[in-house]
Scaffold this active site. Structure first.
Site, PDB file in Angstrom:
ATOM      1  N   CYS A  13       3.011   2.133  -0.504  1.00 21.25           N
ATOM      2  CA  CYS A  13       3.619   2.806   0.642  1.00 21.25           C
ATOM      3  C   CYS A  13       4.274   1.736   1.510  1.00 21.25           C
ATOM      4  CB  CYS A  13       2.605   3.660   1.398  1.00 21.25           C
ATOM      5  SG  CYS A  13       1.336   2.753   2.315  1.00 21.25           S
ATOM      6  N   ASN A  16       0.794  -0.373   3.742  1.00 17.11           N
ATOM      7  CA  ASN A  16      -0.465  -0.464   3.024  1.00 17.11           C
ATOM      8  C   ASN A  16      -1.676  -0.310   3.934  1.00 17.11           C
ATOM      9  OD1 ASN A  16      -2.321  -2.844   1.024  1.00 17.11           O
ATOM     10  ND2 ASN A  16      -1.978  -0.697   0.569  1.00 17.11           N
ATOM     11  N   CYS A  18      -2.167   3.228   5.387  1.00 18.95           N
ATOM     12  CA  CYS A  18      -2.423   4.673   5.507  1.00 18.95           C
ATOM     13  C   CYS A  18      -2.465   5.360   4.138  1.00 18.95           C
ATOM     14  CB  CYS A  18      -1.370   5.345   6.393  1.00 18.95           C
ATOM     15  SG  CYS A  18      -1.343   4.779   8.095  1.00 18.95           S
ATOM     16  N   ARG A  19      -1.297   5.643   3.575  1.00 20.31           N
ATOM     17  CA  ARG A  19      -1.223   6.465   2.372  1.00 20.31           C
ATOM     18  C   ARG A  19      -1.708   5.760   1.112  1.00 20.31           C
ATOM     19  NH1 ARG A  19       4.933   7.940   3.172  1.00 20.31           N
ATOM     20  NH2 ARG A  19       4.833   5.881   4.143  1.00 20.31           N
ATOM     21  N   SER A  20      -1.187   4.578   0.828  1.00 21.24           N
ATOM     22  CA  SER A  20      -1.548   3.927  -0.437  1.00 21.24           C
ATOM     23  C   SER A  20      -3.030   3.554  -0.510  1.00 21.24           C
ATOM     24  CB  SER A  20      -0.642   2.732  -0.734  1.00 21.24           C
ATOM     25  OG  SER A  20      -0.671   1.768   0.277  1.00 21.24           O
ATOM     26  N   ASP A 131       4.345  10.180   6.020  1.00 24.21           N
ATOM     27  CA  ASP A 131       3.638   9.075   6.671  1.00 24.21           C
ATOM     28  C   ASP A 131       2.930   9.612   7.912  1.00 24.21           C
ATOM     29  OD1 ASP A 131       2.746   6.722   7.802  1.00 24.21           O
ATOM     30  OD2 ASP A 131       4.701   5.724   7.730  1.00 24.21           O
TER      31      ASP A 131
END
Length: 181
Positions: A13, A16, A18-20, A131
């Site tokens: 993402c 690195n 939040c999402r990933s 995001d």
């Protein structure tokens, strides 16, 4: 991939945090739960360097904890050119990351490793995982739910090939591998 080589997946993402990291933790937990913890290596990285060395966003850790996952050990890192060679599958969290990764690919093989996470969710209304960084905790929960669904889809395609590779080193070179890309 041979008997001694695990299948390596990296989620990417922006920063690195939040999402990933969510996807990394979810795939690691799924792999462990199905007895493949040593056969599947799940990591994550960001396209940018703003958060290198930092923990995941506190709201990420809290959302993961609410769903029974542990994201406390995560430390952000940036995707680098060498990351292509270190991984079998590179999973982008949105189309912007996918475009960046494809532009960074040096070879067709590297570019062929890049895919979008939500392609593994047959009911996804969009290919992008939004995001949640500028939103509240409820958005982190919503994003984690999207990631869990798509990661389960990814794992369902990955599992048979990983299990087969344990008995046959050539198993990942067939149609199963192409499906993952």
């Amino acid at each position: 991939m041979t008997d001694s080589d695990p299948f390596r997946v990296i989620f990417v993402c922006t920063g690195n945090i939040c999402r990933s990291p969510m996807a990394e933790v979810v795939l690691r937990a799924l792999s462990a739960r199905h007895g493949l913890g040593s056969r599947v290596v799940s990591t994550s990285a960001g396209t940018g360097d703003w958060h290198v060395g930092e923990r995941a966003d506190e709201r990420t850790i809290e959302a993961l904890t609410r769903r029974g996952f542990d994201g406390s050990l995560h430390r952000a890192r940036q995707f680098a050119a060498a990351t292509f060679a270190e991984n079998d599958l590179i999973v982008a969290l949105d189309r912007t990351h996918e475009r960046i990764l494809r532009a960074w690919a040096r070879t067709e093989d590297d570019e062929g490793k890049v895919t979008l996470l939500r392609t593994f969710d047959p009911h996804a209304s969009s290919m992008d995982v939004p995001d949640p960084y500028y939103a509240g905790p409820e958005m982190f929960d919503s994003v984690l739910a999207m990631i869990e669904t798509a990661t389960r889809g990814l794992f369902s395609q990955l599992e048979p090939a990983v299990r087969a590779s344990h008995t046959s080193p050539r198993a990942m070179r067939g149609p199963e591998q192409e499906e993952l890309r």
